[in-house]
Write a protein that holds these residues in place. Structure first.
Motif, PDB file in Angstrom:
ATOM      1  N   PRO A 141       5.821  12.733   3.396  1.00 38.97           N
ATOM      2  CA  PRO A 141       6.187  12.204   2.077  1.00 38.97           C
ATOM      3  C   PRO A 141       5.586  10.817   1.850  1.00 38.97           C
ATOM      4  CG  PRO A 141       8.075  12.211   3.555  1.00 38.97           C
ATOM      5  CD  PRO A 141       6.959  12.885   4.283  1.00 38.97           C
ATOM      6  N   LEU A 142       5.446  10.462   0.575  1.00 39.97           N
ATOM      7  CA  LEU A 142       4.890   9.154   0.236  1.00 39.97           C
ATOM      8  C   LEU A 142       5.899   8.042   0.471  1.00 39.97           C
ATOM      9  CD1 LEU A 142       2.973   9.974  -3.067  1.00 39.97           C
ATOM     10  CD2 LEU A 142       2.002   9.556  -0.795  1.00 39.97           C
ATOM     11  N   GLY A 143       5.398   6.917   0.928  1.00 39.93           N
ATOM     12  CA  GLY A 143       6.184   5.710   1.113  1.00 39.93           C
ATOM     13  C   GLY A 143       5.283   4.508   0.869  1.00 39.93           C
ATOM     14  N   ARG A 144       5.718   3.358   1.301  1.00 35.77           N
ATOM     15  CA  ARG A 144       4.933   2.126   1.117  1.00 35.77           C
ATOM     16  C   ARG A 144       4.995   1.283   2.378  1.00 35.77           C
ATOM     17  NH1 ARG A 144       2.514   1.460  -3.371  1.00 35.77           N
ATOM     18  NH2 ARG A 144       3.217   2.579  -5.199  1.00 35.77           N
ATOM     19  N   ASP A 145       3.969   0.457   2.516  1.00 35.38           N
ATOM     20  CA  ASP A 145       4.030  -0.614   3.501  1.00 35.38           C
ATOM     21  C   ASP A 145       3.645  -1.903   2.788  1.00 35.38           C
ATOM     22  OD1 ASP A 145       1.249  -0.637   3.331  1.00 35.38           O
ATOM     23  OD2 ASP A 145       0.919  -0.204   5.441  1.00 35.38           O
ATOM     24  N   ALA A 146       3.999  -3.024   3.389  1.00 32.94           N
ATOM     25  CA  ALA A 146       3.709  -4.327   2.800  1.00 32.94           C
ATOM     26  C   ALA A 146       3.538  -5.345   3.914  1.00 32.94           C
ATOM     27  CB  ALA A 146       4.837  -4.764   1.858  1.00 32.94           C
ATOM     28  N   VAL A 147       2.852  -6.419   3.587  1.00 31.19           N
ATOM     29  CA  VAL A 147       2.685  -7.535   4.500  1.00 31.19           C
ATOM     30  C   VAL A 147       3.416  -8.731   3.907  1.00 31.19           C
ATOM     31  CG1 VAL A 147       1.033  -9.075   5.606  1.00 31.19           C
ATOM     32  CG2 VAL A 147       0.466  -6.659   5.316  1.00 31.19           C
ATOM     33  N   ASN A 187       0.837  -1.190   0.000  1.00 27.83           N
ATOM     34  CA  ASN A 187       0.000   0.000   0.000  1.00 27.83           C
ATOM     35  C   ASN A 187       0.871   1.238   0.000  1.00 27.83           C
ATOM     36  OD1 ASN A 187      -2.606  -1.323   0.388  1.00 27.83           O
ATOM     37  ND2 ASN A 187      -1.800  -1.861   2.388  1.00 27.83           N
ATOM     38  N   GLN A 188       0.346   2.309  -0.546  1.00 28.55           N
ATOM     39  CA  GLN A 188       1.019   3.592  -0.449  1.00 28.55           C
ATOM     40  C   GLN A 188       0.609   4.231   0.883  1.00 28.55           C
ATOM     41  OE1 GLN A 188       0.107   6.740  -3.396  1.00 28.55           O
ATOM     42  NE2 GLN A 188       2.265   6.519  -3.924  1.00 28.55           N
ATOM     43  N   ILE A 189       1.577   4.827   1.583  1.00 26.99           N
ATOM     44  CA  ILE A 189       1.319   5.457   2.872  1.00 26.99           C
ATOM     45  C   ILE A 189       1.948   6.850   2.897  1.00 26.99           C
ATOM     46  CG2 ILE A 189       1.198   3.278   4.160  1.00 26.99           C
ATOM     47  CD1 ILE A 189       4.124   3.908   5.131  1.00 26.99           C
ATOM     48  N   ARG A 190       1.583   7.615   3.883  1.00 24.45           N
ATOM     49  CA  ARG A 190       2.242   8.882   4.177  1.00 24.45           C
ATOM     50  C   ARG A 190       3.165   8.630   5.358  1.00 24.45           C
ATOM     51  NH1 ARG A 190       2.074  13.142   0.617  1.00 24.45           N
ATOM     52  NH2 ARG A 190       0.123  13.030  -0.483  1.00 24.45           N
ATOM     53  N   ILE A 191       4.472   8.866   5.150  1.00 26.93           N
ATOM     54  CA  ILE A 191       5.456   8.661   6.211  1.00 26.93           C
ATOM     55  C   ILE A 191       5.273   9.762   7.240  1.00 26.93           C
ATOM     56  CG2 ILE A 191       7.916   8.530   6.761  1.00 26.93           C
ATOM     57  CD1 ILE A 191       8.301   7.639   3.781  1.00 26.93           C
ATOM     58  N   GLY A 192       5.044   9.372   8.473  1.00 29.05           N
ATOM     59  CA  GLY A 192       4.850  10.357   9.533  1.00 29.05           C
ATOM     60  C   GLY A 192       3.439  10.923   9.586  1.00 29.05           C
ATOM     61  N   GLY A 193       2.503  10.328   8.853  1.00 27.18           N
ATOM     62  CA  GLY A 193       1.124  10.774   8.913  1.00 27.18           C
ATOM     63  C   GLY A 193       0.753  11.726   7.793  1.00 27.18           C
ATOM     64  N   ALA A 253      11.242  -5.434  -1.049  1.00 28.79           N
ATOM     65  CA  ALA A 253       9.865  -5.904  -0.892  1.00 28.79           C
ATOM     66  C   ALA A 253       8.859  -4.749  -0.896  1.00 28.79           C
ATOM     67  CB  ALA A 253       9.717  -6.708   0.400  1.00 28.79           C
ATOM     68  N   LEU A 254       9.321  -3.532  -0.652  1.00 24.58           N
ATOM     69  CA  LEU A 254       8.421  -2.375  -0.674  1.00 24.58           C
ATOM     70  C   LEU A 254       8.295  -1.758  -2.066  1.00 24.58           C
ATOM     71  CD1 LEU A 254       9.439  -0.705   2.691  1.00 24.58           C
ATOM     72  CD2 LEU A 254       7.345  -1.994   2.191  1.00 24.58           C
ATOM     73  N   ILE A 288       4.171 -10.472   8.704  1.00 24.23           N
ATOM     74  CA  ILE A 288       5.096  -9.455   9.209  1.00 24.23           C
ATOM     75  C   ILE A 288       4.873  -8.187   8.393  1.00 24.23           C
ATOM     76  CG2 ILE A 288       7.505  -8.782   9.504  1.00 24.23           C
ATOM     77  CD1 ILE A 288       8.175 -11.738   9.873  1.00 24.23           C
ATOM     78  N   ASP A 289       4.581  -7.097   9.077  1.00 20.24           N
ATOM     79  CA  ASP A 289       4.383  -5.808   8.421  1.00 20.24           C
ATOM     80  C   ASP A 289       5.720  -5.078   8.319  1.00 20.24           C
ATOM     81  OD1 ASP A 289       1.540  -6.029   8.273  1.00 20.24           O
ATOM     82  OD2 ASP A 289       1.433  -5.524  10.398  1.00 20.24           O
ATOM     83  N   VAL A 290       6.033  -4.570   7.132  1.00 17.65           N
ATOM     84  CA  VAL A 290       7.209  -3.728   6.928  1.00 17.65           C
ATOM     85  C   VAL A 290       6.730  -2.429   6.297  1.00 17.65           C
ATOM     86  CG1 VAL A 290       8.917  -5.587   6.771  1.00 17.65           C
ATOM     87  CG2 VAL A 290       7.752  -4.833   4.705  1.00 17.65           C
ATOM     88  N   ARG A 291       7.452  -1.337   6.570  1.00 18.34           N
ATOM     89  CA  ARG A 291       7.035  -0.038   6.032  1.00 18.34           C
ATOM     90  C   ARG A 291       8.192   0.920   5.983  1.00 18.34           C
ATOM     91  NH1 ARG A 291       2.646   2.346   8.218  1.00 18.34           N
ATOM     92  NH2 ARG A 291       1.774   0.316   8.643  1.00 18.34           N
ATOM     93  N   HIS A 292       8.039   1.910   5.138  1.00 13.76           N
ATOM     94  CA  HIS A 292       8.966   3.031   5.147  1.00 13.76           C
ATOM     95  C   HIS A 292       8.656   3.847   6.398  1.00 13.76           C
ATOM     96  CE1 HIS A 292       9.189   2.593   0.539  1.00 13.76           C
ATOM     97  NE2 HIS A 292      10.361   2.241   1.036  1.00 13.76           N
ATOM     98  N   THR A 293       9.706   4.215   7.103  1.00 11.54           N
ATOM     99  CA  THR A 293       9.524   4.971   8.349  1.00 11.54           C
ATOM    100  C   THR A 293      10.190   6.332   8.316  1.00 11.54           C
ATOM    101  OG1 THR A 293      11.457   3.865   9.290  1.00 11.54           O
ATOM    102  CG2 THR A 293       9.290   2.888   9.755  1.00 11.54           C
TER     103      THR A 293
END
Length: 134
Positions: free
Chosen positions: A39-45, A29-35, A80-81, A62-67
């Motif tokens: 900036p845009l980032g990704r998370d994945a399962v 999924n596309q996410i917003r890093i820091g809410g 993987a992201l 296991i959840d991984v994400r840009h932080t």
């Protein structure tokens, strides 16, 4: 030179990891890093499927994400992201109890070149096939 650098990077991941396993990416999924507004980032399962070194994670997912973000882009830089990265990865965890926070690297299985990791992958696949026959 580039080939040796790739081998060195993969060897370093192997050496620094307590647990190495193959996982399938279930979704990204596309996410917003820091809410909101970040900036845009990704998370994945990730779904661990095959143990190569150390224990297979106890968690089914296991959840991984840009932080964060650095000069090169979103961090951590995990294959993987990448939305074009494929579906099956070798995952490296700095802890025997792998969580999203302990994942230090992911490499598409097709890009794996490090001899110890390749040997472990071959052996794990052979064992898996032998177990299916029994």
């Amino acid at each position: 030179m580039q080939w040796q650098r790739l081998l060195d990077e993969q060897a370093s991941l192997w050496d620094r990891s307590e647990s190495v396993f193959v996982a399938l990416v279930k979704h990204r999924n596309q996410i917003r890093i820091g809410g909101a507004g970040g900036p845009l980032g990704r998370d994945a399962v990730l779904r661990p499927t095959l143990q190569l070194k150390g224990p297979l994670p106890k968690d089914t997912w296991i959840d991984v994400r840009h932080t964060g973000v650095d000069a090169c882009g979103p961090t951590p830089a995990l294959d993987a992201l990448d939305p074009k990265g494929g579906a099956m990865f070798v995952v490296y965890s700095s802890s025997a109890s792998a969580t999203g926070a302990t994942i230090i690297g992911t490499i598409n299985v097709d890009k794996l070149r490090e001899p110890r990791a390749l040997a472990a992958l071959r052996q794990a696949r052979e064992q898996e096939q032998a177990n299916e026959v029994d």
